[in-house]
Enzyme design. Structure first.
Site, PDB file in Angstrom:
ATOM      1  N   HIS A 225       0.803  -1.212   0.000  1.00 36.36           N
ATOM      2  CA  HIS A 225       0.000   0.000   0.000  1.00 36.36           C
ATOM      3  C   HIS A 225       0.841   1.270   0.000  1.00 36.36           C
ATOM      4  O   HIS A 225       0.351   2.340  -0.299  1.00 36.36           O
ATOM      5  CB  HIS A 225      -0.991  -0.002   1.177  1.00 36.36           C
ATOM      6  CG  HIS A 225      -0.368   0.253   2.509  1.00 36.36           C
ATOM      7  ND1 HIS A 225       0.029  -0.741   3.352  1.00 36.36           N
ATOM      8  CD2 HIS A 225      -0.073   1.403   3.138  1.00 36.36           C
ATOM      9  CE1 HIS A 225       0.530  -0.228   4.454  1.00 36.36           C
ATOM     10  NE2 HIS A 225       0.487   1.089   4.357  1.00 36.36           N
ATOM     11  N   ASP A 258       0.277  -7.700   1.427  1.00 38.63           N
ATOM     12  CA  ASP A 258       0.651  -6.307   1.647  1.00 38.63           C
ATOM     13  C   ASP A 258       2.166  -6.160   1.705  1.00 38.63           C
ATOM     14  O   ASP A 258       2.721  -5.461   2.561  1.00 38.63           O
ATOM     15  CB  ASP A 258       0.020  -5.734   2.917  1.00 38.63           C
ATOM     16  CG  ASP A 258       0.095  -4.201   2.943  1.00 38.63           C
ATOM     17  OD1 ASP A 258       0.271  -3.605   1.868  1.00 38.63           O
ATOM     18  OD2 ASP A 258      -0.012  -3.619   4.038  1.00 38.63           O
ATOM     19  N   SER A 341       4.512   2.728   7.782  1.00 37.79           N
ATOM     20  CA  SER A 341       4.251   1.531   6.988  1.00 37.79           C
ATOM     21  C   SER A 341       5.445   1.155   6.140  1.00 37.79           C
ATOM     22  O   SER A 341       6.042   1.999   5.483  1.00 37.79           O
ATOM     23  CB  SER A 341       3.058   1.765   6.060  1.00 37.79           C
ATOM     24  OG  SER A 341       1.874   1.725   6.785  1.00 37.79           O
TER      25      SER A 341
END
Length: 500
Positions: A225, A258, A341
């Site tokens: 992402h 992910d 992230s």
């Protein structure tokens, strides 16, 4: 557990202090001695006000996490398909995020009247309060003695008296070495191998995330992402802690896991990959160190512990595709926010044990009540053992490979006591793939899977996350219920290539 991508009133003060209780009288000599000490330096009174406040509340993909517009990471998007079916091995993968799952990733007050003016009452006739006065003055005398001693010592050290009584600590040696196991030493060693990633789509939209050096060939490991917006005709840039910037390109990405791998263009010759640990050996209570760029603040280091293992987490990809990822995550209380992230979660030796990917944000909506939420001590990381396997697949073939059992399961979590095999698969297909792993093991629609290799399965997403910790070809032991009876079978996992 569904995650979002990264990212008291003070009691009424009295209007006046209470009147001290009467104390026994003291001799005149005692009063004279105490009065003499009142002039000594060092005694003082202080007052203040107190006020209450609320701390702000990142993603399953927001390691808190995900990349967001501008300096902030993208917001987490809720996956579609509540009550739908997740196909373990069918075409439509990864399955949409179930809406029935809880979403993962103030108020304050102030005191009043503090410091109000106070007018002492006249003492009652015939009553004496000399004991209290003597006690207060005696305390002043002691404090004054200490203050006077310090002031005299400072004056002794400085012939040019400027009236200052401050004392300076010895200078810290420029070559001071931190202990090998200290946070400062680990952070100092790891920071040169962590990059801040700026992703920009063809339309100019983008955000900021984190990644770390995976090998000397210039591969950077991060979250899908974080780079999804730049995957199709966009731009990627990686900035090291020394400020040097390098253009990069996407090598491969796995939406379901992910995980993504990018590669630096014109990479430097002195790349230092971070050492990879063994996430299977992590224990609850182990120390953790997270490095990333929360809210665009590059090279930020936070610490905590592993607060749980094998936490089933469903996360979105930041709204890029509406699809979800599933993980059996490491949970940490290290502060993780949008922009963390893709960054490394390190153990006490400085080895990578996970990729920070998601947080559970507070319900307040983040700083100032708007935008993405911040850390509340619930961050989730993809175990590095799984991430390593995925990275190797992406570098080798450019596409992910998922282990499957060949059956569709319900993604509805409410009231579930297991993962129920659906009566019908996606787009009207069969729920159990003919001649697939589940079919060969004798599983049928309506069976409720309750355990996988001894791990309790409480929902479809939990089952998917557990299966994806394995590799195609692995044999797992599945416990299921049918017509009120419990059965156990061995299932050899099949595989599905790609995310489409």
């Amino acid at each position: 557990m569904n995650t979002e991508n990264e990212g008291n009133a003070v009691p009424q003060a009295p209007s006046a202090p209470p009147v001290p209780v009467d104390a026994p009288a003291v001799s005149a000599d005692s009063r004279d001695a105490a009065a003499a000490g009142a002039a000594a330096p060092g005694a003082r009174a202080s007052g203040g006000a107190a006020s209450g406040g609320a701390a702000p509340g990142g993603a399953a993909s927001g390691a808190g996490d995900g990349a967001g517009s501008g300096a902030a990471a993208p917001g987490a998007g809720a996956g579609a398909g509540a009550g739908g079916a997740g196909v373990l091995g069918a075409e439509a993968w990864p399955p949409p995020q179930p809406s029935g799952m809880p979403s993962y990733g103030s108020g304050g007050g102030s005191g009043s009247g503090w410091g109000a003016s106070y007018q002492p009452q006249e003492p009652k006739p015939g009553r004496r309060r000399g004991g209290l006065v003597a006690g207060v003055l005696a305390a002043a005398l002691v404090a004054g003695g200490v203050g006077g001693g310090v002031g005299y010592w400072a004056a002794e050290q400085n012939d040019n008296d400027t009236g200052s009584t401050t004392v300076s600590a010895a200078d810290t040696p420029a070559d001071l070495k931190r202990d090998p196991g200290s946070v400062a030493r680990i952070a100092n060693d790891a920071l040169p191998s962590v990059v801040t990633i700026e992703a920009q789509s063809g339309s100019g939209e983008g955000g900021t995330g984190t990644g770390f050096v995976y090998d000397k060939q210039g591969h950077i490991l991060t979250n899908n992402h974080v780079v999804a917006s730049a995957a199709e005709g966009g731009k990627l840039q990686a900035t090291f802690s020394n400020g040097k910037k390098y253009a990069a390109e996407v090598i491969g990405r796995a939406e379901g896991y992910d995980v993504a791998v990018i590669k630096l263009k014109n990479r430097p010759d002195n790349l230092k990959p971070l050492p990879l640990g063994n996430s299977d050996r992590v224990a609850v209570g182990d120390s953790t160190i997270a490095i990333g760029a929360p809210f665009g603040l590059s090279n930020t280091v936070t610490t905590g512990i592993i607060s749980a293992k094998n936490r089933p987490v469903t996360s979105s990809d930041g709204g890029q595709s509406g699809k979800s990822s599933y993980m059996s995550a490491l949970q940490t209380d290290a502060s993780i926010n949008p922009g963390n992230s893709g960054g490394p979660l390190l153990d006490g030796r400085g080895a990578v044990i996970g990729i920070n990917s998601a947080i559970k944000p507070a319900d307040s909506g983040g700083l100032g009540g708007t935008g993405q939420s911040g850390s509340i001590g619930l961050g989730f990381a993809i175990p590095v053992n799984q991430a390593k396997n995925v990275a190797q697949q992406l570098i080798k073939t450019g596409q992910p490979v998922y282990p499957v059992i060949g059956a569709s399961v319900s993604l509805q979590q409410e009231g579930a006591n297991g993962a129920t095999i659906s009566q019908e698969g996606a787009s009207g297909s069969e729920a159990v793939t003919p001649n697939g792993p589940a079919d060969k093991a004798g599983l049928k629609p309506g069976d409720v899977i309750t355990k996988l290799d001894g791990t309790v399965i409480d929902s479809g997403p939990t089952l998917i996350g557990q299966i994806w910790t394995h590799k195609p070809g692995d044999t797992v032991k599945i416990t299921y219920e049918r017509d009120g009876k419990e059965h156990t079978v061995d299932v050899t996992l099949g595989q599905r290539k790609g995310d489409s």
